[in-house]
Motif scaffolding. Structure first.
Motif, short mmCIF file in Angstrom:
data_model
loop_
_atom_site.label_atom_id
_atom_site.label_comp_id
_atom_site.label_asym_id
_atom_site.label_seq_id
_atom_site.Cartn_x
_atom_site.Cartn_y
_atom_site.Cartn_z
N ILE A 5 47.03 46.93 11.37
CA ILE A 5 47.56 47.05 10.14
C ILE A 5 47.22 48.26 9.23
N ILE A 41 43.48 42.90 14.75
CA ILE A 41 44.76 42.76 13.89
C ILE A 41 44.75 43.72 12.71
N THR A 60 55.11 44.28 6.94
CA THR A 60 53.83 43.61 7.46
C THR A 60 54.36 42.36 8.23
N ASN A 62 44.67 34.94 15.65
CA ASN A 62 45.69 36.08 15.35
C ASN A 62 46.71 35.82 14.43
N THR A 65 53.06 42.75 12.26
CA THR A 65 52.19 41.51 12.80
C THR A 65 52.92 41.17 13.97
N GLN A 114 49.50 38.75 5.54
CA GLN A 114 50.85 38.97 4.85
C GLN A 114 50.72 38.23 3.56
N TRP A 137 57.80 36.15 13.77
CA TRP A 137 56.58 35.78 14.41
C TRP A 137 56.92 34.62 15.67
N ALA A 141 47.38 36.90 10.67
CA ALA A 141 48.56 37.35 10.07
C ALA A 141 49.18 36.95 9.07
#
Length: 369
Positions: A204, A200, A332, A114, A336, A122, A48, A118
């Motif tokens: 997913i 988002i 994930t 965002n 993300t 997660q 990330w 995420a």
């Protein structure tokens, strides 16, 4: 020139993961080093943020992953109301979609918002997958504990007891190995979805739907079904011979990207041997290695990440129907990361197709047909 399946076509630029000369890296760090020395939480941060975390950042991430692990009551009720005979991936897709309705910041498209979403996804996806299994067994849903790491918490929420350290280490390594894989099918679908500036959660959900197919995330479940059907060393030769004769696809072998072997497979093979011995299921490993030898000799194919992950998860006491949802938990972090990257430099993804249909077809009124 039209390329079926977009094979070899570069459709975007990304700084998240690379596959160059058969070597997989996350943000430039070799997957072998990450699988050997890192933790899944550290890999989440790396994917990330583009770098490894300092201690305080890692601790903050771990804390958030625990704090966000609670599910809204309506989501818990939804999970309990879903049909028992539905595959867990379908339940996960539906639940994740519904989860967006309870995020008051779902339409806030700032990077800070965002990033926080995420984290929520997660964390909650792990709780959801464990809850799906617990509900199917008539047991209460458990929530993560602050003293456990991510992998410990998932195994605890799944089994309701403190997991064995070897099991924790094995799952953590499996999550690292599955976390990202360049522009795979599910990652591509996630990026296509959010390129429209959908939220988002929508990205997913698209990724989960793509991962559910047997040619993507469902492969390790298919491998486990094969191992169960073979059941014994003496059945391997006739089973594989029959499969090859009838052109039945043997899942877990070969890869469109890797021509000299999947670099993740060797880690899972070692884990499989260790876990099957620990849990008294060595036969699973022995059958797997014999299949590997036969397929290599007869087809020239090597195992991919899915092949030995099947016996790893089975040794952890995880039902095969949950293999792909666990893949989703891991991936994930990569999904993300790609979604955040897509938002940062967005352009609508709109490829073209070569038309091969009829030309200049005359319209005939219905009265004359």
């Amino acid at each position: 020139m039209t390329v079926t399946g977009l094979e070899g076509i570069e459709v975007t630029q990304s700084a998240i993961s690379s596959i160059i000369d058969g070597t997989l890296t996350y943000r430039g760090i070799n997957i072998d080093d990450l699988a050997t020395y890192s933790s899944y939480e550290e890999v989440i941060f790396l994917l990330w943020n583009g770098r490894l975390p300092i201690q305080k950042e890692l601790e903050d991430l771990k804390l958030k992953l625990v704090q966000y692990g609670t599910l809204p009551d309506p989501i818990t009720n939804l999970l309990k109301s879903l049909p028992h005979d539905v595959h867990p991936m379908d339940k996960l897709r539906t639940t994740l979609s519904a989860l967006s309705l309870f995020d008051t910041h779902v339409k806030d498209m700032s990077r800070e918002a965002n990033y926080d979403k995420a984290l929520k996804i997660q964390s909650k996806i792990s709780t959801i997958v464990a809850a799906i299994q617990r509900i199917s067994e008539g047991q209460e849903i458990l929530l993560p504990k602050s003293e456990y790491n991510f992998s410990q918490n998932f195994l605890y929420m799944l089994k309701g007891k403190e997991p064995h350290q070897t099991a924790v280490e094995s799952l953590d390594k499996a999550l690292i190995l599955h976390a990202d894989h360049e522009l795979n099918a599910s990652t591509f679908s996630a990026r296509v979805t959010v390129a429209t500036l959908a939220d988002i959660y929508a990205g997913i959900v698209s990724a989960i739907g793509t991962l559910s197919g047997p040619l993507h995330g469902g492969a390790n479940e298919a491998v486990m079904k094969m191992l169960e059907e073979i059941n014994d060393i003496e059945n391997i030769e006739p089973y594989i011979s029959e499969a090859l004769f009838t052109n039945k696809k043997i899942m877990g072998f070969g890869h469109r990207v890797y021509k000299t072997g999947d670099p993740r497979a060797k880690h899972l093979k070692r884990m499989s041997e260790k876990l099957t011995i620990l849990t008294g299921q060595r036969k699973l490993y022995d059958i797997s290695t014999r299949i590997e030898t036969i397929i290599k000799n007869k087809k020239g194919l090597l195992p991919n990440v899915d092949f030995y992950s099947a016996s790893v998860y089975q040794s952890l006491g995880i039902k095969k129907e949950l293999f792909t949802p666990i893949f989703a938990i891991s991936r994930t972090s990569g999904w993300t990361a790609h979604i955040l990257e897509q938002y940062d430099n967005n352009r609508l993804i709109r490829p073209r197709a070569t038309y091969v249909g009829l030309l200049r077809t005359e319209y005939i009124p219905i009265s004359q047909r």
